[in-house]
Design an enzyme around this catalytic site. Sequence first.
Site, PDB file in Angstrom:
ATOM      1  N   HIS A  58      -4.201  -0.860  41.705  1.00  9.99           N
ATOM      2  CA  HIS A  58      -5.179  -0.093  42.195  1.00  9.99           C
ATOM      3  C   HIS A  58      -6.482  -0.075  40.974  1.00  9.99           C
ATOM      4  O   HIS A  58      -7.477  -0.003  41.835  1.00  9.99           O
ATOM      5  CB  HIS A  58      -4.661   1.418  42.549  1.00  9.99           C
TER       6      HIS A  58
ATOM      7  N   LEU B 282      -4.199  -3.791  61.879  1.00 11.79           N
ATOM      8  CA  LEU B 282      -5.427  -2.992  61.701  1.00 11.79           C
ATOM      9  C   LEU B 282      -4.926  -1.714  61.132  1.00 11.79           C
ATOM     10  O   LEU B 282      -5.861  -1.122  60.331  1.00 11.79           O
ATOM     11  CB  LEU B 282      -6.162  -2.487  63.091  1.00 11.79           C
ATOM     12  N   SER B 283      -3.842  -1.300  60.934  1.00 13.46           N
ATOM     13  CA  SER B 283      -3.256  -0.488  60.335  1.00 13.46           C
ATOM     14  C   SER B 283      -4.127   0.879  60.260  1.00 13.46           C
ATOM     15  O   SER B 283      -4.561   1.688  59.306  1.00 13.46           O
ATOM     16  CB  SER B 283      -3.194  -0.571  58.395  1.00 13.46           C
TER      17      SER B 283
ATOM     18  N   ARG C 101       1.139  -5.672  45.423  1.00 12.49           N
ATOM     19  CA  ARG C 101       1.618  -6.955  45.148  1.00 12.49           C
ATOM     20  C   ARG C 101       1.071  -7.510  44.048  1.00 12.49           C
ATOM     21  O   ARG C 101       1.875  -8.237  43.129  1.00 12.49           O
ATOM     22  CB  ARG C 101       1.539  -7.733  46.431  1.00 12.49           C
TER      23      ARG C 101
ATOM     24  N   LEU D 126     -28.541  -0.233  50.304  1.00  9.69           N
ATOM     25  CA  LEU D 126     -26.951  -0.461  51.055  1.00  9.69           C
ATOM     26  C   LEU D 126     -26.312   0.980  51.293  1.00  9.69           C
ATOM     27  O   LEU D 126     -26.303   1.864  50.408  1.00  9.69           O
ATOM     28  CB  LEU D 126     -26.306  -1.222  49.937  1.00  9.69           C
TER      29      LEU D 126
ATOM     30  N   ASP E  62      -6.437  -4.610  50.982  1.00 11.35           N
ATOM     31  CA  ASP E  62      -5.015  -4.546  50.877  1.00 11.35           C
ATOM     32  C   ASP E  62      -4.545  -5.515  49.669  1.00 11.35           C
ATOM     33  O   ASP E  62      -5.157  -6.476  49.322  1.00 11.35           O
ATOM     34  CB  ASP E  62      -4.130  -4.933  52.072  1.00 11.35           C
TER      35      ASP E  62
HETATM   36  C1  IPE Z   1      -4.070  -0.142  54.560  1.00 10.85           C
HETATM   37  O1  IPE Z   1      -3.063  -0.903  53.927  1.00 10.85           O
HETATM   38  C2  IPE Z   1      -4.547   0.816  54.131  1.00 10.85           C
HETATM   39  C3  IPE Z   1      -5.641   0.763  52.999  1.00 10.85           C
HETATM   40  C4  IPE Z   1      -6.003  -0.390  52.555  1.00 10.85           C
HETATM   41  C5  IPE Z   1      -5.959   1.642  52.377  1.00 10.85           C
HETATM   42  P1  IPE Z   1      -1.721  -0.329  54.043  1.00 10.85           P
HETATM   43  O2  IPE Z   1      -0.956  -1.041  53.016  1.00 10.85           O
HETATM   44  O3  IPE Z   1      -1.424   1.215  53.782  1.00 10.85           O
HETATM   45  O4  IPE Z   1      -1.103  -0.718  55.227  1.00 10.85           O
HETATM   46  P2  IPE Z   1       0.427  -1.298  55.798  1.00 10.85           P
HETATM   47  O5  IPE Z   1       1.280  -0.066  55.535  1.00 10.85           O
HETATM   48  O6  IPE Z   1       0.623  -2.364  55.183  1.00 10.85           O
HETATM   49  O7  IPE Z   1      -0.051  -1.513  57.276  1.00 10.85           O
HETATM   50  C1  IPE Z   2      -4.197  -1.513  49.027  1.00 15.61           C
HETATM   51  O1  IPE Z   2      -3.136  -2.075  48.435  1.00 15.61           O
HETATM   52  C2  IPE Z   2      -4.567   0.047  48.468  1.00 15.61           C
HETATM   53  C3  IPE Z   2      -4.075   1.149  49.424  1.00 15.61           C
HETATM   54  C4  IPE Z   2      -3.453   1.283  50.339  1.00 15.61           C
HETATM   55  C5  IPE Z   2      -4.390   2.580  48.662  1.00 15.61           C
HETATM   56  P1  IPE Z   2      -1.566  -1.621  48.565  1.00 15.61           P
HETATM   57  O2  IPE Z   2      -1.175  -0.639  47.712  1.00 15.61           O
HETATM   58  O3  IPE Z   2      -1.353  -1.329  50.036  1.00 15.61           O
HETATM   59  O4  IPE Z   2      -0.813  -2.992  48.117  1.00 15.61           O
HETATM   60  P2  IPE Z   2       0.443  -3.731  48.758  1.00 15.61           P
HETATM   61  O5  IPE Z   2       0.296  -3.977  50.277  1.00 15.61           O
HETATM   62  O6  IPE Z   2       1.303  -2.697  48.280  1.00 15.61           O
HETATM   63  O7  IPE Z   2       0.519  -5.030  47.897  1.00 15.61           O
HETATM   64 MG    MG Z   3      -0.569  -2.491  51.454  1.00  8.35          MG
END
Ligand code: IPE
Ligand code: IPE
Ligand code: MG
Length: 248
Positions: free
Chosen positions: A46, A203-204, A33, A140, A29
Amino acid sequence: MFWEKLRTDRLRKKVLTRPLPQHVAIITDGNGRWAQKRGLPRIVGHRQGIKAVRDIVEEAGRIGLKYLTFYSFSTENWKRPREEVQGLMSLFEEMAIKEAESLVKNGVRLRVMGRIEELPQGVQDAMRYVEDKTKEGKTLNLTLALNYGGRAEILDAVSKLFLEKGPKFDNGQLTEEEFRNYLYQPDLPDPDLLIRTSGELRLSNFLLWQVAYSEIWVTKVLWPDFKPYHLLLAIRDYQKRQRKFGRV
Ligand code: IPE
Ligand code: IPE
Ligand code: MG
């Protein structure tokens, strides 16, 4: 750079003196940001996140980790703006094709888990291509959770189970071991260590069934800034913990 390498090498030596977790799963995650902090579009984050994935796969190979899983796209991530979703899909496709060769060279076997049939055709084809190309990989086991949701996985498992067993299904006889056979990847051991970057304490919807007894390690570091050093820190911390599984 030099100090980074030195401290990573030092920590790796320590980590290698103790048993490794068999399976490390990561909620990667913080890409958005990372980009926003720099005034850049989220998709740049990304893209940078993929570099981090590459470095972590490499480190996992170096220390001899057996299973590594990344949460790359959740069943809820479709709710993001259309350009971001499309950008991510293009990145997945591009990455699968680009990395296939080096995965093979490093003995990595890649598999995807999730509702793959709902992804754009190009992404499905690219993933099938790299899965097929890397299927002999022995060092792996790398898994990408793509259009993955823990609840969706449990529902899909129940549906498969009913479809297969039909009226013969006797719910009194269902064991955890048998239920596991209906998950997306029955052979994947439960994660010993679950890492989440960027500080969120949730945990999302990731691997809900499998993380029942995982050790959790959270860092504020945003995913694109996550280095092999951080993976080693997490493992080192894991190695000092006492797992109890309900016992005294
Ligand atoms: C969890 O991150 C999903 C992935 C890393 C793919 P999110 O950014 O989508 O989760 P929330 O919305 O903050 O819970
Ligand atoms: C995780 O990073 C990647 C995916 C969910 C695909 P985010 O895109 O959720 O990054 P933040 O949480 O907005 O910073
Ligand atoms: Mg996120």
